[in-house]
Design a protein around this motif. Structure first.
Motif, PDB file in Angstrom:
ATOM      1  N   LEU A  21      68.860   1.817  30.257  1.00 34.82           N
ATOM      2  CA  LEU A  21      69.341   3.172  30.009  1.00 34.82           C
ATOM      3  C   LEU A  21      70.688   3.169  29.289  1.00 34.82           C
ATOM      4  O   LEU A  21      70.928   3.937  28.360  1.00 34.82           O
ATOM      5  N   GLU A  22      71.581   2.271  29.717  1.00 33.70           N
ATOM      6  CA  GLU A  22      72.923   2.237  29.133  1.00 33.70           C
ATOM      7  C   GLU A  22      72.886   1.788  27.672  1.00 33.70           C
ATOM      8  O   GLU A  22      73.532   2.364  26.804  1.00 33.70           O
ATOM      9  N   ILE A  23      72.124   0.735  27.381  1.00 34.89           N
ATOM     10  CA  ILE A  23      72.087   0.204  26.021  1.00 34.89           C
ATOM     11  C   ILE A  23      71.341   1.155  25.083  1.00 34.89           C
ATOM     12  O   ILE A  23      71.655   1.229  23.891  1.00 34.89           O
ATOM     13  N   TYR A  24      70.372   1.906  25.589  1.00 29.88           N
ATOM     14  CA  TYR A  24      69.740   2.930  24.768  1.00 29.88           C
ATOM     15  C   TYR A  24      70.791   3.911  24.257  1.00 29.88           C
ATOM     16  O   TYR A  24      70.849   4.235  23.064  1.00 29.88           O
ATOM     17  N   ASP A  25      71.628   4.389  25.162  1.00 30.46           N
ATOM     18  CA  ASP A  25      72.665   5.358  24.790  1.00 30.46           C
ATOM     19  C   ASP A  25      73.579   4.820  23.698  1.00 30.46           C
ATOM     20  O   ASP A  25      73.985   5.541  22.792  1.00 30.46           O
ATOM     21  N   PHE A  26      73.898   3.535  23.804  1.00 29.67           N
ATOM     22  CA  PHE A  26      74.840   2.939  22.864  1.00 29.67           C
ATOM     23  C   PHE A  26      74.196   2.637  21.510  1.00 29.67           C
ATOM     24  O   PHE A  26      74.838   2.735  20.467  1.00 29.67           O
ATOM     25  N   THR A  27      72.900   2.266  21.519  1.00 28.47           N
ATOM     26  CA  THR A  27      72.234   1.757  20.319  1.00 28.47           C
ATOM     27  C   THR A  27      71.592   2.845  19.468  1.00 28.47           C
ATOM     28  O   THR A  27      71.465   2.676  18.250  1.00 28.47           O
ATOM     29  N   ILE A  28      71.193   3.953  20.056  1.00 30.51           N
ATOM     30  CA  ILE A  28      70.437   4.974  19.321  1.00 30.51           C
ATOM     31  C   ILE A  28      71.188   5.440  18.074  1.00 30.51           C
ATOM     32  O   ILE A  28      70.579   5.777  17.053  1.00 30.51           O
ATOM     33  N   PHE A  29      72.506   5.407  18.138  1.00 31.04           N
ATOM     34  CA  PHE A  29      73.329   5.802  16.998  1.00 31.04           C
ATOM     35  C   PHE A  29      72.958   5.005  15.740  1.00 31.04           C
ATOM     36  O   PHE A  29      72.845   5.559  14.650  1.00 31.04           O
ATOM     37  N   GLY A  30      72.773   3.682  15.898  1.00 31.48           N
ATOM     38  CA  GLY A  30      72.496   2.828  14.749  1.00 31.48           C
ATOM     39  C   GLY A  30      71.185   3.162  14.064  1.00 31.48           C
ATOM     40  O   GLY A  30      71.058   2.995  12.840  1.00 31.48           O
ATOM     41  N   PHE A  31      70.204   3.643  14.812  1.00 33.84           N
ATOM     42  CA  PHE A  31      68.897   3.953  14.232  1.00 33.84           C
ATOM     43  C   PHE A  31      68.847   5.344  13.596  1.00 33.84           C
ATOM     44  O   PHE A  31      67.865   5.693  12.954  1.00 33.84           O
ATOM     45  N   LEU A  32      69.906   6.117  13.787  1.00 31.62           N
ATOM     46  CA  LEU A  32      69.943   7.460  13.203  1.00 31.62           C
ATOM     47  C   LEU A  32      70.905   7.541  12.019  1.00 31.62           C
ATOM     48  O   LEU A  32      71.319   8.619  11.627  1.00 31.62           O
ATOM     49  N   VAL A  33      71.251   6.369  11.445  1.00 25.26           N
ATOM     50  CA  VAL A  33      72.177   6.325  10.317  1.00 25.26           C
ATOM     51  C   VAL A  33      71.746   7.225   9.163  1.00 25.26           C
ATOM     52  O   VAL A  33      72.543   8.017   8.652  1.00 25.26           O
ATOM     53  N   PRO A  34      70.474   7.172   8.695  1.00 25.92           N
ATOM     54  CA  PRO A  34      70.086   8.043   7.576  1.00 25.92           C
ATOM     55  C   PRO A  34      70.236   9.536   7.885  1.00 25.92           C
ATOM     56  O   PRO A  34      70.646  10.325   7.026  1.00 25.92           O
ATOM     57  N   ILE A  35      69.920   9.922   9.119  1.00 28.03           N
ATOM     58  CA  ILE A  35      70.007  11.330   9.500  1.00 28.03           C
ATOM     59  C   ILE A  35      71.465  11.774   9.578  1.00 28.03           C
ATOM     60  O   ILE A  35      71.824  12.877   9.134  1.00 28.03           O
ATOM     61  N   LEU A  36      72.311  10.927  10.148  1.00 25.35           N
ATOM     62  CA  LEU A  36      73.734  11.268  10.225  1.00 25.35           C
ATOM     63  C   LEU A  36      74.356  11.315   8.832  1.00 25.35           C
ATOM     64  O   LEU A  36      75.243  12.141   8.571  1.00 25.35           O
ATOM     65  N   ASN A  37      73.903  10.439   7.936  1.00 17.20           N
ATOM     66  CA  ASN A  37      74.350  10.509   6.539  1.00 17.20           C
ATOM     67  C   ASN A  37      74.044  11.882   5.945  1.00 17.20           C
ATOM     68  O   ASN A  37      74.895  12.516   5.313  1.00 17.20           O
ATOM     69  N   LYS A  38      72.805  12.300   6.160  1.00 19.20           N
ATOM     70  CA  LYS A  38      72.344  13.568   5.586  1.00 19.20           C
ATOM     71  C   LYS A  38      73.100  14.755   6.161  1.00 19.20           C
ATOM     72  O   LYS A  38      73.441  15.703   5.436  1.00 19.20           O
ATOM     73  N   ASN A  39      73.383  14.720   7.454  1.00 21.73           N
ATOM     74  CA  ASN A  39      73.981  15.877   8.122  1.00 21.73           C
ATOM     75  C   ASN A  39      75.502  15.942   8.030  1.00 21.73           C
ATOM     76  O   ASN A  39      76.069  17.037   8.054  1.00 21.73           O
ATOM     77  N   TYR A  40      76.161  14.776   7.918  1.00 25.17           N
ATOM     78  CA  TYR A  40      77.625  14.785   7.993  1.00 25.17           C
ATOM     79  C   TYR A  40      78.332  14.083   6.841  1.00 25.17           C
ATOM     80  O   TYR A  40      79.550  14.209   6.698  1.00 25.17           O
ATOM     81  N   LEU A  41      77.598  13.348   5.994  1.00 25.94           N
ATOM     82  CA  LEU A  41      78.241  12.621   4.896  1.00 25.94           C
ATOM     83  C   LEU A  41      77.581  12.900   3.551  1.00 25.94           C
ATOM     84  O   LEU A  41      77.637  12.079   2.642  1.00 25.94           O
ATOM     85  N   SER A  42      76.983  14.051   3.423  1.00 26.39           N
ATOM     86  CA  SER A  42      76.282  14.391   2.181  1.00 26.39           C
ATOM     87  C   SER A  42      77.233  14.570   1.006  1.00 26.39           C
ATOM     88  O   SER A  42      76.808  14.539  -0.154  1.00 26.39           O
ATOM     89  N   PHE A  43      78.531  14.738   1.255  1.00 23.67           N
ATOM     90  CA  PHE A  43      79.508  14.902   0.184  1.00 23.67           C
ATOM     91  C   PHE A  43      79.848  13.564  -0.480  1.00 23.67           C
ATOM     92  O   PHE A  43      80.556  13.529  -1.482  1.00 23.67           O
ATOM     93  N   MET A  44      79.335  12.435   0.076  1.00 23.08           N
ATOM     94  CA  MET A  44      79.591  11.112  -0.486  1.00 23.08           C
ATOM     95  C   MET A  44      78.342  10.577  -1.169  1.00 23.08           C
ATOM     96  O   MET A  44      77.234  11.060  -0.918  1.00 23.08           O
ATOM     97  N   ASP A  45      78.518   9.572  -2.058  1.00 18.17           N
ATOM     98  CA  ASP A  45      77.346   8.932  -2.645  1.00 18.17           C
ATOM     99  C   ASP A  45      76.655   8.093  -1.573  1.00 18.17           C
ATOM    100  O   ASP A  45      77.257   7.742  -0.543  1.00 18.17           O
ATOM    101  N   GLU A  46      75.383   7.754  -1.810  1.00 19.52           N
ATOM    102  CA  GLU A  46      74.549   7.125  -0.777  1.00 19.52           C
ATOM    103  C   GLU A  46      75.138   5.804  -0.281  1.00 19.52           C
ATOM    104  O   GLU A  46      75.181   5.542   0.924  1.00 19.52           O
ATOM    105  N   GLY A  47      75.605   4.951  -1.203  1.00 21.97           N
ATOM    106  CA  GLY A  47      76.144   3.656  -0.806  1.00 21.97           C
ATOM    107  C   GLY A  47      77.377   3.794   0.060  1.00 21.97           C
ATOM    108  O   GLY A  47      77.502   3.137   1.107  1.00 21.97           O
ATOM    109  N   SER A  48      78.302   4.658  -0.335  1.00 23.78           N
ATOM    110  CA  SER A  48      79.536   4.855   0.439  1.00 23.78           C
ATOM    111  C   SER A  48      79.239   5.473   1.793  1.00 23.78           C
ATOM    112  O   SER A  48      79.839   5.101   2.811  1.00 23.78           O
ATOM    113  N   ALA A  49      78.305   6.435   1.808  1.00 23.00           N
ATOM    114  CA  ALA A  49      77.948   7.090   3.064  1.00 23.00           C
ATOM    115  C   ALA A  49      77.350   6.094   4.054  1.00 23.00           C
ATOM    116  O   ALA A  49      77.636   6.138   5.259  1.00 23.00           O
ATOM    117  N   THR A  50      76.523   5.154   3.553  1.00 23.68           N
ATOM    118  CA  THR A  50      75.924   4.143   4.423  1.00 23.68           C
ATOM    119  C   THR A  50      76.987   3.245   5.034  1.00 23.68           C
ATOM    120  O   THR A  50      76.975   2.943   6.233  1.00 23.68           O
TER     121      THR A  50
END
Length: 417
Positions: A21-50
């Motif tokens: 349960l604990e490691i799920y909470d910590f790790t899920i962030f890494g698998f949502l990188v593309p979605i977080l890019n889209k929602n919070y870093l869309s003002f940057m180019d794709e490489g920089s946002a990644t």
């Protein structure tokens, strides 16, 4: 005398579930990188946002050492159970914060700073969690079962990574609404509540209750007395972290982008293989020398890591890439199933939580958790990335091998004197 038992199902199951349960909470962030890019870093180019998003992912690891200092002190002074109950509460709070995170339209760039703050909280929490859970489990049982018990906790943590992988892929499906990523963190909050109530019912470890606590700070006393062991623990943790997060978080996405193949299942193959085989090699380490098993595993994964990217570059089809990833996972499970217990055993009980958690967090944070960010930077800046990336991953593993061998030599000299 400590009242240690043979294998106790309730304690093992509770440690397995809490780690998951604990490691799920910590790790899920890494698998949502593309979605977080889209929602919070869309003002940057794709490489920089990644790169920025992986940097946010790395923030959690960078702050793991601070968490290890805090929870290591609590664990060595006030009890393993107390430290673990507080850590899981902190992780649940951070997950709830991600679920309630204001949108970019509402907060602008300030939302990115809030994400960084939440990752800091997660990093502090997991800094005392990972080693603490293994210590708690190992100290409940006879030493002859330490490898198996510790590896079962590792399998629980890997199951948390697997759950994060499955949820992350589910949320990325086209049919899912844009806000569905928030429910991944809401699930994490709910799982943390389960972990909290599991741990509230546990008893303190017999070994902690029997130790004579010294004056001063356990971490400083332990590092002063066990310098070689501390360096070895840091580099072994780095070896563990680099291999895990490079192969599970970074490499599948990189290959999918460069080859055009649908490789979303690679992290699942890796984590399932690790979760199944780690307890087996933990059991093996109870019957053979634990140090010898770890040395063999680190050497094997170091050599294969050096050629892995060359192989997937040459055999660019789904079946071949799957075989290559399975081979890496099998070799990696040799060290993954035994290394964490070994790191815990490098230090005596009175310093164990503080020293093992701190050293493991330094290795995982400074080198392990930053590996996706460093790999993304190498890809964006250099042409001959295969040689550079392979040398980077394998080189850290070889450092871990030689550092552990230094511990072997130190013990041999101590026996002769």
């Amino acid at each position: 005398m400590t009242n240690k038992t043979n294998l106790s199902k309730p304690v093992i199951v509770s440690c397995f579930l809490a780690g998951c349960l604990e490691i799920y909470d910590f790790t899920i962030f890494g698998f949502l990188v593309p979605i977080l890019n889209k929602n919070y870093l869309s003002f940057m180019d794709e490489g920089s946002a990644t790169i920025v998003t992986y940097a946010l992912f790395a923030v959690g690891f960078i702050f793991r050492p601070l968490g290890s200092i805090i929870f290591g002190y609590i664990g060595d002074k006030y009890g393993r159970k107390t430290a673990l109950v507080i850590s899981v509460s902190l992780m649940g709070t951070a997950s709830l914060g991600m679920f309630m995170l204001p949108s970019y339209e509402l907060m602008g760039v300030s939302a990115c700073y809030l994400i960084a703050f939440i990752r800091i909280i997660q990093g502090i929490s997991v800094g005392g969690e990972y080693s603490g859970a293994i210590i708690y489990a190992v100290e409940h049982f006879n030493k002859k079962n330490s490898g198996l018990v510790g590896s079962i906790v590792v399998a629980g943590c890997l199951s948390g990574v697997l759950l994060a992988t499955l949820i992350g892929n589910l949320i990325k499906l086209p049919i899912m609404p844009d806000y569905s990523w928030r429910f991944a963190f809401l699930l994490g909050f709910g799982l943390s509540l389960v972990g909290f109530f599991i741990r509230k019912k546990l008893k303190e470890t017999p070994e902690f209750l029997s130790i004579n606590k010294e004056k001063g700070v356990p971490l400083l006393n332990g590092l002063k007395e066990f310098k070689t062991e501390a360096i070895s623990a840091v580099l072994l943790a780095a070896t563990n972290g680099v291999n895990l997060y490079y192969v599970v978080v970074f490499l599948p996405g990189y290959l999918q982008k460069t080859t055009g193949l649908d490789l979303w299942f690679l992290p699942i193959i890796t984590t399932v293989t690790l979760a199944i085989l780690s307890p087996f090699f933990g059991w093996v380490s109870d019957r053979v020398s634990r140090i010898k098993v770890v040395l063999f595993g680190v050497a094997a994964v170091a050599n294969f890591s050096f050629i892995m990217l060359f192989l997937v570059g040459h055999y660019q089809n789904v079946n071949s890439i799957c075989v290559i990833f399975v081979i890496h996972a099998v070799l990696y499970s040799i060290q993954a199933g035994t290394m964490n217990t070994l790191v815990v055993e490098l230090f005596p009980a009175k310093y164990r939580f503080s020293c093992s958690a701190f050293c493991y967090s330094i290795g995982m944070g400074a080198l392990g958790g930053t590996s996706p960010m460093i790999a993304a930077y190498i890809v964006s800046k250099y042409n001959n990335i295969t040689l550079i990336l392979s040398s980077y991953i394998a080189g850290i593993a070889f450092l871990g091998f030689f550092a552990l061998y230094a511990v072997v030599l130190k013990r041999k000299r101590a026996q002769k004197s």
